[in-house]
Design a protein around this motif. Sequence first.
Motif, PDB file in Angstrom:
ATOM      1  N   MET A  77      41.661 123.725 -10.219  1.00 57.99           N
ATOM      2  CA  MET A  77      40.481 124.134  -9.027  1.00 57.99           C
ATOM      3  C   MET A  77      39.065 124.261  -9.199  1.00 57.99           C
ATOM      4  SD  MET A  77      40.983 127.746  -6.836  1.00 57.99           S
ATOM      5  CE  MET A  77      39.745 128.511  -7.555  1.00 57.99           C
ATOM      6  N   TYR A  78      39.052 125.223 -10.246  1.00 58.31           N
ATOM      7  CA  TYR A  78      37.465 125.149 -10.607  1.00 58.31           C
ATOM      8  C   TYR A  78      36.891 123.677 -10.843  1.00 58.31           C
ATOM      9  CZ  TYR A  78      38.291 130.207 -10.637  1.00 58.31           C
ATOM     10  OH  TYR A  78      38.475 131.231 -10.013  1.00 58.31           O
ATOM     11  N   LEU A  79      37.447 122.787 -11.780  1.00 57.57           N
ATOM     12  CA  LEU A  79      36.895 121.595 -11.972  1.00 57.57           C
ATOM     13  C   LEU A  79      36.741 120.846 -10.667  1.00 57.57           C
ATOM     14  CD1 LEU A  79      38.911 120.387 -15.106  1.00 57.57           C
ATOM     15  CD2 LEU A  79      36.463 120.709 -14.895  1.00 57.57           C
ATOM     16  N   ALA A  80      37.629 120.785  -9.836  1.00 57.60           N
ATOM     17  CA  ALA A  80      37.420 120.256  -8.436  1.00 57.60           C
ATOM     18  C   ALA A  80      36.326 120.812  -7.686  1.00 57.60           C
ATOM     19  CB  ALA A  80      38.486 120.621  -7.555  1.00 57.60           C
ATOM     20  N   LEU A  81      36.071 122.089  -7.742  1.00 56.58           N
ATOM     21  CA  LEU A  81      34.935 122.634  -7.248  1.00 56.58           C
ATOM     22  C   LEU A  81      33.697 122.418  -7.830  1.00 56.58           C
ATOM     23  CD1 LEU A  81      35.688 126.597  -6.409  1.00 56.58           C
ATOM     24  CD2 LEU A  81      35.196 124.929  -4.870  1.00 56.58           C
ATOM     25  N   ALA A  82      33.737 122.215  -9.108  1.00 56.16           N
ATOM     26  CA  ALA A  82      32.378 121.596 -10.075  1.00 56.16           C
ATOM     27  C   ALA A  82      32.158 120.267  -9.569  1.00 56.16           C
ATOM     28  CB  ALA A  82      32.769 121.931 -11.620  1.00 56.16           C
ATOM     29  N   PHE A  83      33.138 119.525  -9.379  1.00 52.62           N
ATOM     30  CA  PHE A  83      32.932 118.108  -9.103  1.00 52.62           C
ATOM     31  C   PHE A  83      32.309 117.879  -7.661  1.00 52.62           C
ATOM     32  CE2 PHE A  83      35.002 114.225  -7.134  1.00 52.62           C
ATOM     33  CZ  PHE A  83      34.086 113.252  -7.821  1.00 52.62           C
ATOM     34  N   SER A  84      32.850 118.605  -6.978  1.00 50.62           N
ATOM     35  CA  SER A  84      32.438 118.626  -5.517  1.00 50.62           C
ATOM     36  C   SER A  84      31.185 119.150  -5.446  1.00 50.62           C
ATOM     37  CB  SER A  84      33.145 119.341  -4.475  1.00 50.62           C
ATOM     38  OG  SER A  84      32.907 119.325  -3.058  1.00 50.62           O
ATOM     39  N   GLY A  85      30.789 120.246  -6.402  1.00 54.47           N
ATOM     40  CA  GLY A  85      29.309 120.600  -6.295  1.00 54.47           C
ATOM     41  C   GLY A  85      28.343 119.948  -6.728  1.00 54.47           C
ATOM     42  N   LEU A  86      28.823 119.272  -7.998  1.00 56.79           N
ATOM     43  CA  LEU A  86      27.734 118.192  -8.531  1.00 56.79           C
ATOM     44  C   LEU A  86      27.430 117.184  -7.650  1.00 56.79           C
ATOM     45  CD1 LEU A  86      26.422 117.119 -10.898  1.00 56.79           C
ATOM     46  CD2 LEU A  86      28.628 115.830 -11.656  1.00 56.79           C
ATOM     47  N   LEU A  87      28.525 116.445  -6.916  1.00 56.73           N
ATOM     48  CA  LEU A  87      27.956 115.426  -5.987  1.00 56.73           C
ATOM     49  C   LEU A  87      27.081 115.959  -4.661  1.00 56.73           C
ATOM     50  CD1 LEU A  87      31.598 113.549  -5.396  1.00 56.73           C
ATOM     51  CD2 LEU A  87      29.422 113.048  -6.857  1.00 56.73           C
ATOM     52  N   TYR A  88      27.336 117.022  -4.416  1.00 62.14           N
ATOM     53  CA  TYR A  88      26.442 117.861  -3.330  1.00 62.14           C
ATOM     54  C   TYR A  88      24.987 117.874  -3.871  1.00 62.14           C
ATOM     55  CZ  TYR A  88      24.765 121.191   0.035  1.00 62.14           C
ATOM     56  OH  TYR A  88      23.954 121.839   0.921  1.00 62.14           O
ATOM     57  N   GLY A  89      25.030 118.544  -4.961  1.00 61.87           N
ATOM     58  CA  GLY A  89      23.876 118.638  -5.555  1.00 61.87           C
ATOM     59  C   GLY A  89      23.098 117.285  -5.892  1.00 61.87           C
ATOM     60  N   LEU A  90      23.671 116.264  -6.061  1.00 62.63           N
ATOM     61  CA  LEU A  90      23.078 114.845  -6.239  1.00 62.63           C
ATOM     62  C   LEU A  90      22.732 114.324  -4.851  1.00 62.63           C
ATOM     63  CD1 LEU A  90      25.216 113.651  -9.483  1.00 62.63           C
ATOM     64  CD2 LEU A  90      22.797 114.427  -9.374  1.00 62.63           C
ATOM     65  N   GLY A  91      23.092 114.883  -3.814  1.00 65.98           N
ATOM     66  CA  GLY A  91      22.784 114.543  -2.370  1.00 65.98           C
ATOM     67  C   GLY A  91      23.886 113.283  -2.371  1.00 65.98           C
ATOM     68  N   LEU A  92      24.779 113.237  -2.590  1.00 56.67           N
ATOM     69  CA  LEU A  92      26.053 112.170  -2.495  1.00 56.67           C
ATOM     70  C   LEU A  92      26.907 112.559  -1.445  1.00 56.67           C
ATOM     71  CD1 LEU A  92      26.597 110.909  -5.984  1.00 56.67           C
ATOM     72  CD2 LEU A  92      25.069 109.835  -4.144  1.00 56.67           C
ATOM     73  N   LEU A 297      32.724 108.509   0.141  1.00 56.65           N
ATOM     74  CA  LEU A 297      32.896 107.336   0.689  1.00 56.65           C
ATOM     75  C   LEU A 297      32.124 107.206   2.102  1.00 56.65           C
ATOM     76  CD1 LEU A 297      36.538 106.477   0.035  1.00 56.65           C
ATOM     77  CD2 LEU A 297      34.617 105.385  -0.874  1.00 56.65           C
ATOM     78  N   LEU A 298      32.128 108.258   2.927  1.00 56.78           N
ATOM     79  CA  LEU A 298      31.513 108.262   4.146  1.00 56.78           C
ATOM     80  C   LEU A 298      30.168 108.467   4.075  1.00 56.78           C
ATOM     81  CD1 LEU A 298      33.632 110.488   6.494  1.00 56.78           C
ATOM     82  CD2 LEU A 298      33.424 108.205   6.596  1.00 56.78           C
ATOM     83  N   HIS A 299      29.568 109.006   2.823  1.00 61.73           N
ATOM     84  CA  HIS A 299      28.265 108.874   2.535  1.00 61.73           C
ATOM     85  C   HIS A 299      27.807 107.489   2.147  1.00 61.73           C
ATOM     86  CE1 HIS A 299      24.094 110.248   0.632  1.00 61.73           C
ATOM     87  NE2 HIS A 299      24.622 109.390  -0.315  1.00 61.73           N
ATOM     88  N   LEU A 300      28.648 107.009   1.365  1.00 57.80           N
ATOM     89  CA  LEU A 300      28.235 105.391   0.699  1.00 57.80           C
ATOM     90  C   LEU A 300      28.258 104.429   1.855  1.00 57.80           C
ATOM     91  CD1 LEU A 300      29.827 105.688  -2.666  1.00 57.80           C
ATOM     92  CD2 LEU A 300      27.356 105.982  -2.053  1.00 57.80           C
ATOM     93  N   ARG A 301      29.305 104.704   2.815  1.00 61.52           N
ATOM     94  CA  ARG A 301      29.622 103.637   3.941  1.00 61.52           C
ATOM     95  C   ARG A 301      29.838 104.460   5.270  1.00 61.52           C
ATOM     96  NH1 ARG A 301      30.945  98.599   2.487  1.00 61.52           N
ATOM     97  NH2 ARG A 301      30.959  97.956   4.665  1.00 61.52           N
ATOM     98  N   PRO A 302      28.558 104.821   5.943  1.00 62.13           N
ATOM     99  CA  PRO A 302      28.881 105.900   6.863  1.00 62.13           C
ATOM    100  C   PRO A 302      29.685 104.724   8.064  1.00 62.13           C
ATOM    101  CG  PRO A 302      26.505 105.811   6.236  1.00 62.13           C
ATOM    102  CD  PRO A 302      27.263 104.792   5.441  1.00 62.13           C
ATOM    103  N   GLY A 303      30.442 105.341   8.959  1.00 64.65           N
ATOM    104  CA  GLY A 303      31.019 104.540  10.192  1.00 64.65           C
ATOM    105  C   GLY A 303      32.522 104.000   9.875  1.00 64.65           C
ATOM    106  N   LEU A 304      32.797 104.402   8.465  1.00 63.60           N
ATOM    107  CA  LEU A 304      34.269 103.571   7.991  1.00 63.60           C
ATOM    108  C   LEU A 304      35.240 104.110   8.730  1.00 63.60           C
ATOM    109  CD1 LEU A 304      34.488 104.088   4.132  1.00 63.60           C
ATOM    110  CD2 LEU A 304      34.344 102.034   5.482  1.00 63.60           C
ATOM    111  N   GLY A 305      36.022 103.100   9.506  1.00 62.88           N
ATOM    112  CA  GLY A 305      37.141 103.485  10.088  1.00 62.88           C
ATOM    113  C   GLY A 305      38.275 104.438   9.426  1.00 62.88           C
ATOM    114  N   SER A 306      39.219 105.009  10.274  1.00 60.61           N
ATOM    115  CA  SER A 306      40.014 105.708   9.499  1.00 60.61           C
ATOM    116  C   SER A 306      40.910 105.128   8.746  1.00 60.61           C
ATOM    117  CB  SER A 306      40.813 106.587  10.551  1.00 60.61           C
ATOM    118  OG  SER A 306      40.070 107.498  11.572  1.00 60.61           O
TER     119      SER A 306
END
Length: 359
Positions: A77-92, A297-306
Amino acid sequence: MPYLPQLDGVRALAIGIVYVAHCGLSHVVPGGFGVTVFFFLSGYLITTLLRIERGVSGTVSLKAFYLRRALRILPPMYLALAFSGLLYGLGLLDWMRVDAVAVLGQATFLTNYPDLLGTEQVLPVPLWSLAIEEHFYLLFPLAYLLWLGRLSPRRAALACLALCGGVLAIRCLNVWRLADYSLNYSWTHTRIDAILFGCCLGLWNNPVIPADRAWRPKPRHVAAAGAVILATLAVRNPAFRETLRYTLQSAALFVPFSAALQGRGWVVRALGSAPMRRLGLYSYSFYLLHPTMIALLLHLRPGLGSLVLIVAGLVPTLALCALMQAWVERPCARLRRRLLDPSGRPPEPSLADPERRAA
């Protein structure tokens, strides 16, 4: 304690439902029902393990229980939070502004009570449901040691059923007195009954406990339970969906779970197949990681279909899960065994943690 591969298949089905819903098909696929299945399964497994431990040793070790849960749940859980926080901090991640207090709430299992924190601006890691399970893990073993375990299995099951009735009453009261009762969906005191219904199966007519002489559902019983679940999904009334829906779904799950635990047909074989077992093994990490991967993925390719998003997100998420299992979950499982059995004897396969067999 038997290893039941079909339960890994149940995990795989539940996480598949949640994943598809989060990819943008929640109007078609009921992601919330997948969470309810996870809740029911958790209640059943924990209660069964506590019953077996008490039957073998005469008591329940709270220290061992909390150590097992901490090493199983917290590192990924804490690694998943760290991974998500890192991507958020990088603007991804194209995500709402994240509030540090809200992230602290995620890390301390308070995220399902956003009114306590005053914000819902969290990282894309779905910890509200895990918070409910953690609150259950914190309280239920103590209740079982001091109270439920001293009752006959039937009376203990009736006590859990009475608690389920109390939770339903609270949901109904919230609908009457709150202008916005949508948080019935995520509060512990309004959703824990889905776990308690699983506890009822663990306590009464439990197929894993030979002395229970469990009832074996017939196909018509399973079909009727499925019809009840489908009916709850078809009704769109908000008040029904935030009150009776959870009760009816959780009660109906008693039947297909009983059938799956005892069945030998093609459905059970399919649930226990190698791909389903593997996805079930990854289900916890998959649940933690997949929203962040979808947001990336939605950051890298906005508008991707479901449908494209479902396919594109599956492989990288599974790859991260494989790394999480190899580098985090397996070492934690080995540490757990060393701490709980310093003699180094090889453990029996665990009903709740089948990854121990692979470690």
